[in-house]
Design a protein around this motif. Structure first.
Motif, mmCIF file in Angstrom:
data_model
loop_
_atom_site.group_PDB
_atom_site.id
_atom_site.type_symbol
_atom_site.label_atom_id
_atom_site.label_comp_id
_atom_site.label_asym_id
_atom_site.label_seq_id
_atom_site.Cartn_x
_atom_site.Cartn_y
_atom_site.Cartn_z
ATOM 1 N N SER A 219 -56.703 30.586 -29.307
ATOM 2 C CA SER A 219 -57.365 29.968 -28.467
ATOM 3 C C SER A 219 -56.559 28.686 -27.986
ATOM 4 N N ALA A 220 -56.012 27.815 -29.276
ATOM 5 C CA ALA A 220 -55.392 26.707 -28.975
ATOM 6 C C ALA A 220 -54.008 26.872 -28.305
ATOM 7 N N TYR A 221 -53.262 28.353 -28.706
ATOM 8 C CA TYR A 221 -52.221 28.610 -28.141
ATOM 9 C C TYR A 221 -52.625 28.649 -26.547
ATOM 10 N N ASN A 222 -53.507 29.641 -26.456
ATOM 11 C CA ASN A 222 -53.854 29.800 -24.813
ATOM 12 C C ASN A 222 -54.017 28.459 -24.021
ATOM 13 N N LYS A 223 -54.746 27.512 -24.725
ATOM 14 C CA LYS A 223 -54.777 26.299 -23.966
ATOM 15 C C LYS A 223 -53.688 25.443 -23.740
ATOM 16 N N ARG A 224 -52.629 25.610 -24.581
ATOM 17 C CA ARG A 224 -51.284 24.850 -24.420
ATOM 18 C C ARG A 224 -50.978 25.509 -23.179
ATOM 19 N N ARG A 225 -50.901 26.729 -23.125
ATOM 20 C CA ARG A 225 -50.242 27.561 -21.909
ATOM 21 C C ARG A 225 -50.978 27.101 -20.762
ATOM 22 N N GLN A 226 -52.417 27.045 -20.735
ATOM 23 C CA GLN A 226 -52.872 26.667 -19.543
ATOM 24 C C GLN A 226 -52.474 24.943 -19.150
ATOM 25 N N SER A 227 -52.094 24.317 -20.048
ATOM 26 C CA SER A 227 -51.861 22.878 -19.623
ATOM 27 C C SER A 227 -50.533 22.953 -18.976
ATOM 28 N N CYS A 228 -49.611 23.885 -19.305
ATOM 29 C CA CYS A 228 -48.358 23.882 -18.744
ATOM 30 C C CYS A 228 -48.365 24.430 -17.280
ATOM 31 N N GLU A 229 -49.406 25.390 -17.095
ATOM 32 C CA GLU A 229 -49.740 25.708 -15.660
ATOM 33 C C GLU A 229 -50.621 24.875 -14.987
ATOM 34 N N ASN A 230 -51.203 24.152 -15.389
ATOM 35 C CA ASN A 230 -51.887 22.997 -14.535
ATOM 36 C C ASN A 230 -50.888 22.102 -14.090
ATOM 37 N N VAL A 231 -49.956 21.708 -14.759
ATOM 38 C CA VAL A 231 -48.875 20.620 -14.444
ATOM 39 C C VAL A 231 -48.112 21.333 -13.479
#
Ligand code: GLA
Length: 384
Positions: A219-231
């Motif tokens: 879940s932490a990995y998926n969250k990192r990916r989400q941050s990148c997509e937000n930016v």
């Protein structure tokens, strides 16, 4: 991996006949972490540790799978609703489903498999498992009609659709495409790649395993990916041509600083810098400049620890020990949240480093870390 051992278990657990044996490796990554799903570059190589499976079609519509290491046996059908509960079996089920989606007429089979790639060490044991079955099913049921990149994508799609990890393509690519004595620089957007002979004279690559396994790693990995997509979404407002963080500069990032969270900003900063570091390492390798390679590895560690926040106390300690011992390069490897550091060590420092790392780590954390020498090896293949 001991082939006779796998075969003896296969014979014991099924009808006494034999099948075909396939194997796929785990991987290391010299540099380029969390860059793959950002359309950037990675620099992996396959290792001499992996997953080996004996497989034989059984004439039925079900898969009978035995995990030798876990001593666990599972049967499942091949339809979408037949997903097994055991997490290890879901990888095999996922690969079957993804091959079926690509037009391969997968039928039932018996299989027994084992591995010597350490689980949770950041060396991609799951990609090794996926690649072994993707490669095998392509040969056994698909007349080898699926190409190697698509086999890597079968493994990646298995992670996404059946295992809950939104991973990039690096691990499966490395497992399928590995080549003895070579690292590979992959452009994760165009999927162009280049083999780099890697036999650094005077140096060794060694992994030191913190043996930390983070429960929430996926879940932490998926969250990192989400941050990148937000930016990316924020930057896209002014730069519609931008597709990935790969297309972004620090300038572009700074312009949206007020629009994104502080956390997302840090994540993107790390990725933009890391993509550049891989290119710098490619250049340095062309000049046999291992000092620069090592320096970039330390920079990656800092970024992964402070900006991307995927390191942990144990990995930071291993990085400090390497630095204190004068090791040329050291950093946390793979997704992070535990696992190994990868270290580029001068031959003459090797013994001192390993002894010191074991002693200091044991003093601080009460256990001795495992050490793996890296032998860069071939990718997925049939053994016999
Ligand atoms: C995991 C993922 C890869 C990659 C790395 C980090 O290993 O499976 O796709 O993102 O983490 O570089």
């Amino acid at each position: 991996m001991d082939i006779d051992f796998v075969r003896s278990r296969f014979i014991k657990h099924f009808d006494g006949t034999t099948g075909a044996i396939y194997t796929s490796p785990g991987r290391i990554n010299l540099i380029g972490e969390h860059t793959d799903y950002n359309g950037g570059f990675v620099f992996p190589g396959a290792v001499d540790k992996g997953i080996t499976a004996e497989i034989k079609p059984n004439g039925k519509n079900k898969v009978c799978a035995y995990s030798i290491d876990l001593k666990d046996y599972v049967e499942f059908g091949l339809n979408e609703e037949d997903a097994p509960k055991a997490s290890w079996a879901r990888y095999i089920f996922g690969v079957c489903r993804e091959m079926i989606k690509r037009g391969v007429e997968v039928k039932g089979f018996n299989t027994a498999f084992a591995g010597d790639v350490p689980l949770g060490a950041g060396m991609s044991s799951s990609a090794a498992l996926e690649s072994t079955f993707a490669f095998a099913l392509n040969e056994l049921f698909g007349d080898n009609k699926i190409d190697k990149f698509e086999l890597a994508k079968v493994g990646q799609a298995t992670e996404h659709n059946y295992c809950g990890v939104n991973c990039g393509i690096m691990d499966q690519f490395a497992s399928v495409f590995g080549k003895e004595g070579h690292l590979m620089c992959l452009d994760c957007r165009s999927l162009e790649y280049k083999y780099y002979p890697f036999r650094p004279e005077g140096y060794r690559l060694v992994l030191v395993d913190s043996a930390v396994k983070h429960e929430l790693a996926s879940s932490a990995y998926n969250k990192r990916r989400q941050s990148c997509e937000n930016v990316v979404a924020a930057i896209k407002e002014n730069h519609p041509e931008v597709e990935f963080l790969r297309d972004c500069t620090m300038d572009m990032l700074n312009k949206v600083k007020a629009q994104v969270t502080e956390e997302d900003y840090k994540r993107a900063e790390y990725v933009i810098e890391e993509i550049q570091r891989v290119l710098d390492v490619c250049d340095a390798l062309e000049r046999n400049d291992y000092e620069t390679v090592g320096q970039k590895m330390y920079e990656t560690h800092q970024g992964m620890s402070k900006l991307y926040e995927v390191s942990c106390e144990e990995l930071d300690a291993l990085n400090d020990i390497a630095f204190d011992c004068g090791v040329t390069g050291s950093r946390v490897m793979g997704g992070g949240f535990g696992g190994c550091t990868i270290n580029l060590v001068k031959n003459e420092l090797y013994e001192t480093f390993i002894t010191t790392a074991k002693e200091r780590f044991k003093k601080q954390f009460g256990r001795t870390p495992k050490v793996y020498d890296v032998v860069i090896s071939d990718g997925s293949h049939r053994v016999c």
